[in-house]
Enzyme design. Structure first.
Site, PDB file in Angstrom:
ATOM      1  N   LYS A  30       0.992  -1.217   0.065  1.00 36.64           N
ATOM      2  CA  LYS A  30      -0.144  -0.044  -0.051  1.00 36.64           C
ATOM      3  C   LYS A  30       0.891   1.304   0.024  1.00 36.64           C
ATOM      4  CE  LYS A  30      -2.435  -1.232   3.668  1.00 36.64           C
ATOM      5  NZ  LYS A  30      -3.467  -1.403   4.588  1.00 36.64           N
ATOM      6  N   GLU A  61       3.256   9.296   1.401  1.00 38.60           N
ATOM      7  CA  GLU A  61       2.152  10.341   2.355  1.00 38.60           C
ATOM      8  C   GLU A  61       1.856   9.987   3.764  1.00 38.60           C
ATOM      9  OE1 GLU A  61       0.786  12.546  -0.277  1.00 38.60           O
ATOM     10  OE2 GLU A  61       1.764  11.326  -2.072  1.00 38.60           O
TER      11      GLU A  61
END
Lengths: 327, 773, 159
Positions: B736, B740
């Site tokens: 994943k 960020e």
């Protein structure tokens, strides 16, 4: 940056003569001059490089005091063992200033000539009004973003903060600026802005700082420089205090006290009222905190810098208590 | 021109201490050191504006000094006669360009685009440019350009009385249940406003480019998070075919969202190069990096939480506002975390956008999620204090077992595990609940926790994998590496699939001539590109093995094997019978100099038009809630602060973060990115703020001495713990997002810690000393 | 005025002759005139440390140094740090091993600063390293890794 001529001085006299020419400026570490030339604030016709002069970079310390050559680098003075032991506030003010690289470049003499960090002063393209740059043009800072501006020594013409740390320690310990044969107390070397903020130093064209003398004192030996800022390092002071103390033989009663403030005034700010209030008193927290409030007598804020009026006395008090502790 | 090449090297590549088992360093999941590292630590890595071209000229921008109004006149006489000046560009002589398609794929209006403005909508807008033989000459001449204006009143920021309530963004509205009524009747209610200021990406490499025309072919060396998207923009601006534009960007000195587009100055440089017929370099100055493109928009949120006496949330009412420019639209999705972090039967989130005189804001690490988390993760801490429950316990009590918004199961959500691992490593159980209850001399100590999340954005990528006769493997893609580790993880992927040592893999990125890739942003690239390389490498391996089995000249031809294996660059039968030969020997014997295969992650039967759209816009990117699952990364930050009670200064003294980014392709590099995000979050919480002079509508701290980012001295040791498991619904290889995630939740964790230390709740970032003194 | 003057620069042990205007900084001389682009421009005002080089063995900022000022002094840049055979300096090797960089743009300045930091004796503790490396900004946030690399290299240099 406008182009200029580059001269390399090979003697102090040659440097002085060259610097006396219209449009000439002395170039030492370059950390102020080149920076401001890029900003369009300084526009020298000639830069006179004095960094290759011999014999002006020595540091001598004896029982009378310290004599620091004008071209000694901030880093070498900060790390000098005698300066550390006899003038700890000077060393601490130096190593907490700027960054290691800038301290390797900047000279002691040049550091005294450091200009304000006022963002309006530094940006002539966007803010043409600046009495420091162009006398009579007005002050862009008043009414603007003032978080870093001075609360002491301001005038209607200028509220720019003197940014240096070293000079704060120097005025606390009555250091003398040597301009060749002429000598002047550091406190008198720096000028208040009043109506002429373009005049920052008591130095005439053709004069050159050759050395800084710091008289030895018990207070200087027991001293500290406390610097408070948003960022842990590589930032100018929100408030700083150079403090030195000498006790009477009882080890508790204050015989001599030196207090100067940085980061809050238009020049390095000696706080004699605090000194006088505490001389002869025992160094106790409540007494010290009360007396430290005298440091900001007459302070005037411009909105966003109001916190400096709260902060400065607390920095002074902490510094006094700190040097008091380390018996 | 040199084509960029990277060859992996042995560093600490044999440690094999990967997080998911005893993985060889050079395999996927191993801790291989950066393969682009040697070039970066020796100074050999050439960034965009460092190309040395014959005839290079230098452009410098002139920017508006007013925030609103109109250029009355520009006096260029002095600049034009200054030494070395080749060209002075103004709105009067600048080439008329076409307006380009935006990144969403919106067809452009049939209107011209002028990158130099007559109508001024923000301070710092490009109004002129000077091109000269040398950089110094261009700088000096630019200072001689005199612009006069007719100034108008500007709307300086969100608090300007002229700003109004703004434009409702209906697409941001999320509602279920009856949030207002449930809030009104809740036994416990808290409601507060949370503000974040303008923040800036400040990559250490300032933006800039070299543009060079040869006929109608344009080559641009420019740091880029999106080669194909930017190439499209240039092509449309100048009305040349997409194929005529070549973007080259092998190294990017940090982007953080800011280097995905060609901006106005890019057009200026390309115009100047066209007009002069020689290459033009335009390096944006550091102050110009605050106005040549946008940072994070200033935001305001109100969060109202209604709960029962045990702290179970019954309703969330959220209202958000962000600023945008006068003529551009930027929506910073402020309800993105609010709507998914906690289970609640009633929810309402709405958002307005307010136009002010600023450059159009842009993406900065976790746009949306970052400020959104500051709101909800501060608010839940306030609720915990209100009901007297431990801040960690209240988060577990409101744990969302499925996506509360779309009512779908999480693909994977290791947030509970993150809370547990982080709390254990931090020693959270030793926390005393009362504010101001922990101190060390003059320093008040506070412990805070907050969670973060970031959606799994999925898009498309292509790669070519080439097995060469010398036994090496080449990977090519127009994707990029700005420090996330793309070079390294793609080398690991190809090495593992083909069966060669990673040091034999050469990864080539950052050239729009290579197979295409979408934007590098939103933490999507690693998942996309490892998938593409995996497929391409698998196809190449299949070809290799197929040749070995079937080619009459192959040494394996007589073996009649069903398959063969390649290990460390040598081919053999899995049964151990038959010959063992190197790739070089096999390709030699079958008379081939290479094998090549393309792989991509696009849907089957994609058309040429689809492909163009996939790589030059984000119109076709897949939603994180598409299909049966809701896909997100998750994290929990545990942070200790020390606050000087006299000075109000806050220092972060300890950080433990547990993060779920699914499977990590290279834990060593992922940990670095996580820490980087956390560190940027520390700066955001304590230091970063673009300060506007309200009289001039201008950012005055537009430099790195006054816009403070964290220094080394501001950062303690940071412990990061991976709690992720492979997520097959999120990417081909189970990862994943990483980049960020780390920043999301850091600012509220610090604000919560400051509250614990001082008893003061700071709801306006940054938490500077005057707010605590 | 505005005339180019010939200067000689001693860079990484090699003598370079170039004609530049007096206002040209050492940084621009390196990058634009000599093609030595390993030294980076991050702010051009002494606010970031990306342009750190050594002059006579001391770390300084090339952006605030005139090229003319460096005449007669020994300049070392990142390109001159590794040995002639390509063997990495201990600090370079430690940066790679500790993953002390991401985008790589501040890295040459960090490394030049770290070499000097160790030589100055300012790498005695993690806190001292943090303070004496604070003049090199890293926006990717590699700071803890940089501290680890400097610590590791300091030990190697000492032994």
């Amino acid at each position: 940056m406008r182009d200029f001529s580059y001269l390399r001085a090979n003697s102090i006299d040659a440097a002085r003569q060259a610097a006396a020419l219209p449009g000439a400026m002395l170039l030492a570490g370059g950390t102020t001059l080149i920076d401001l030339a890029k900003c369009g604030v300084t526009e020298p016709d000639t830069v006179v490089d004095i960094t290759h002069l011999k014999g002006l970079d020595t540091v001598t310390v004896d029982d009378q005091g310290a004599m620091i050559g004008a071209l000694a680098r901030m880093s070498s003075v900060a790390d000098d063992a005698d300066i550390k032991s006899r003038f700890p506030a000077v060393s601490e003010a130096l190593w907490q200033a700027a960054s290691a690289q800038l301290r390797n470049m900047a000279t002691i003499g040049g550091n005294l000539m450091q200009r304000t960090r006022c963002p309006y002063f530094r940006d002539p393209a966007n803010f043409p009004a600046c009495n420091k740059r162009s006398p009579g043009s007005g002050c862009s800072a008043i009414g603007g973003v003032t978080r870093g501006h001075a609360v002491l020594g301001t005038s209607e013409a200028c509220i720019a903060t003197y940014p240096g740390d070293l000079a704060t320690a120097l005025v606390a310990f009555d250091a003398i600026v040597h301009l060749g044969d002429r000598q002047i107390a550091t406190d008198d070397f720096f000028l208040l802005p009043d109506a002429t903020p373009d005049r920052e130093h008591a130095i005439a064209p053709g004069e050159m700082i050759t050395a800084i003398g710091i008289p030895a004192s018990a207070a200087a030996r027991r001293s500290t420089y406390l610097k408070v800022r948003d960022r842990q390092s590589y930032e100018f002071a929100a408030a700083g205090a150079a403090v030195g103390v000498e006790f009477e033989a009882d080890g508790r009663t204050i015989k001599d006290l030196r207090v100067a403030l940085g980061g809050v005034a238009t020049k390095p700010w000696r706080a004699r009222a605090v000194e006088e209030a505490l001389k002869g008193k025992l160094l106790e927290p409540d007494t010290v905190r009360r007396a430290s409030l005298l440091a900001i007598e007459g302070a005037v804020d411009h909105g966003a810098n109001q916190y400096k009026i709260e902060l400065a006395p607390r920095v002074v008090a902490r510094a006094i208590l700190k040097v008091g502790e380390t018996a | 021109m040199t084509v960029h090449e990277i060859r992996t090297r042995h560093c600490d590549s044999k440690r094999g201490d990967a997080s998911d088992g005893a993985v060889l360093a050079e395999a996927v999941g191993g801790r291989l050191s950066r393969v682009d590292g040697p070039a970066k630590i020796t100074g050999a890595a050439k960034y965009a504006v460092e190309q040395q071209l014959d005839g290079l000229s230098h452009a410098v921008l002139v920017e508006s000094t007013i925030a609103a109004g109109r250029v009355r006149s520009i006096d260029t006489a002095a600049a034009e006669s200054a030494p070395g000046v080749l060209l002075v560009l103004t709105p009067d002589n600048v080439l008329r360009l076409n307006t380009a398609t935006d990144w969403l794929g919106t067809p452009p209006p049939d209107a011209p685009y002028y990158p130099l403005a007559r109508d001024i909508t923000f301070s710092g807008q490009h109004v002129a440019a000077v091109v000269a033989e040398s950089f110094e000459q261009a700088v000096a001449a630019a200072a001689l350009v005199k612009v006069s204006y007719d100034e108008m009143a500007a709307i300086v920021d969100l608090s300007d009385p002229k700003a109004g309530d703004g434009i409702p963004i209906d697409a941001m509205t999320k509602e279920w249940g009856d949030a207002q009524a449930a809030f009104a009747s809740a036994p416990v209610r808290i409601c507060a406003a949370y503000n974040t200021p303008r923040e800036y990406q400040t990559p250490l490499e300032p933006h800039g480019l070299i543009a060079h025309w040869e006929g109608d072919q344009l080559t641009v060396w420019e740091p880029s998070q999106w080669l194909d998207g930017m190439a499209r923009t240039y092509a449309e601006w100048f009305g040349v075919p997409f194929e005529n534009v070549r973007l080259i960007s092998p190294y990017i000195g940090g982007g953080f969202g800011s280097k995905a587009f060609a901006y106005g100055y890019s057009a200026v440089a390309a115009i100047a190069a066209k007009m002069l017929g020689r290459p033009v370099k335009l390096a944006v100055t550091r102050p110009q990096t605050f106005t040549a493109y946008g940072g994070r928009a200033a935001t305001r949120q109100t969060v109202a939480l209604g709960a029962d006496a045990e702290g179970r949330i019954q309703s969330i009412v959220h209202r958000g506002v962000n600023e945008t420019s006068v003529d551009g639209m930027w929506v910073e999705p402020l309800g993105s975390v609010t709507s998914i972090m906690y289970a609640t039967p009633n929810f309402s989130s709405r958002q307005n956008v307010v136009r002010v005189n600023t450059v159009v804001p842009g993406a900065l690490r976790a746009p949306g999620e970052n400020p959104s988390a500051f709101g909800i993760e501060s608010a839940i801490d306030e609720l915990a204090d209100e009901v007297g429950i431990d801040p960690l316990e209240i988060r577990l009590r409101n744990y969302a077992e499925q996506d509360p918004e779309v009512k779908k199961p999480w693909s994977t959500r290791q947030l509970r595990e993150a809370y547990a691992a982080g709390a254990e490593a931090f020693g959270w159980s030793k926390r005393t609940p009362e504010p101001r209850s922990m101190r060390d001399g003059n320093q008040l100590i506070g412990w805070g926790v907050a969670a973060g999340t970031y959606p799994v954005r999925r898009a498309y990528g292509e790669a070519v994998v080439r097995i060469l006769a010398d036994g090496s493997v080449e990977v090519e893609s127009s994707s990029i590496d700005m420090g996330q580790g793309t070079y390294t993880i793609l080398a690991q992927t190809a090495a593992e699939v083909v069966g060669v040592p990673a040091e034999n893999v050469v990864v080539k990125l950052g050239d729009s001539r290579y197979p295409r890739a979408g934007v590098t942003g939103g933490s999507r690239l690693a998942g996309v590109m490892t998938g593409a390389v995996y497929k391409a490498a698998t196809a190449a391996l299949d070809q290799l093995v197929g040749l070995a089995i079937s080619d009459p000249n192959s040494p394996f031809h007589a073996l009649q094997a069903n398959t063969l294996v390649v290990t460390k660059g040598r081919i053999a039968s899995p049964r151990g019978d038959g010959p063992e030969v190197s790739i070089t020997e096999l390709l030699g014997s079958v008379g081939r100099d290479h094998i090549e295969a393309m792989g991509d992650t696009m849907p089957a039967n994609s058309t040429v038009e689809d492909r163009y759209k996939n790589y030059t816009t984000i119109a076709t990117a897949l939603s994180h809630t598409e299909g049966d699952y809701s896909r997100h990364s998750w994290c929990a930050h545990f942070i200790e602060v020390r606050v000087d009670e006299d000075f109000g200064t806050v220092r972060v003294s300890r950080v433990v973060s547990a993060l779920d980014s699914g499977r990590l392709y290279n834990p060593k590099l992922a940990e670095s990115q996580w820490r980087g995000g956390i560190i940027m979050g520390i700066g955001q919480a304590l230091l970063e703020e673009g300060i506007v002079d309200r009289r001039h509508g201008r950012i005055v701290n537009n430099n790195l001495a006054d816009y403070l980012i964290a220094t080394n001295a501001d950062i303690p040791d940071i412990e990061v713990i991976s709690v992720g498991i492979p997520d097959p619904h999120s990417s081909v290889l189970g990862g994943k997002g990483v980049g960020e995630l780390g920043i999301v939740g850091v600012a509220p964790a610090i604000a919560n810690a400051v509250f614990h230390a001082t008893g003061k709740r700071v709801r306006d970032l940054p938490i500077t000393l005057e707010k605590l003194i | 005025m505005t005339s180019k003057t010939p200067i000689h620069l001693d860079i990484n042990g090699h003598r370079h002759e170039l004609e530049v205007e007096p206002r040209v900084t050492l940084l621009d001389a390196l990058r634009d005139h000599l093609g030595l682009t390993g030294t980076k421009k991050g702010c051009d005002h002494g606010q970031c440390g990306a342009c750190t080089v050594h002059v006579d063995g001391q770390r300084v900022l090339a952006c605030l140094t005139l090229a003319a000022q460096a005449e007669g002094r020994a300049v070392t840049t990142i390109e001159g740090l590794a040995e002639g055979d390509g063997t990495l300096h201990a600090v370079q090797a430690a940066f790679l091993e500790q993953d002390a960089f991401q985008c790589g743009y501040c890295t040459p300045g960090q490394i030049m600063s770290a070499v000097a930091c160790i030589r100055e004796g300012h790498a005695g503790s993690d806190d001292e390293i943090r303070e004496y490396m604070a003049g090199n900004l890293c926006r990717c946030g590699a700071y803890p890794h940089i501290v680890a690399a400097v610590r590791q290299a300091a030990l190697e240099v000492a032994s």
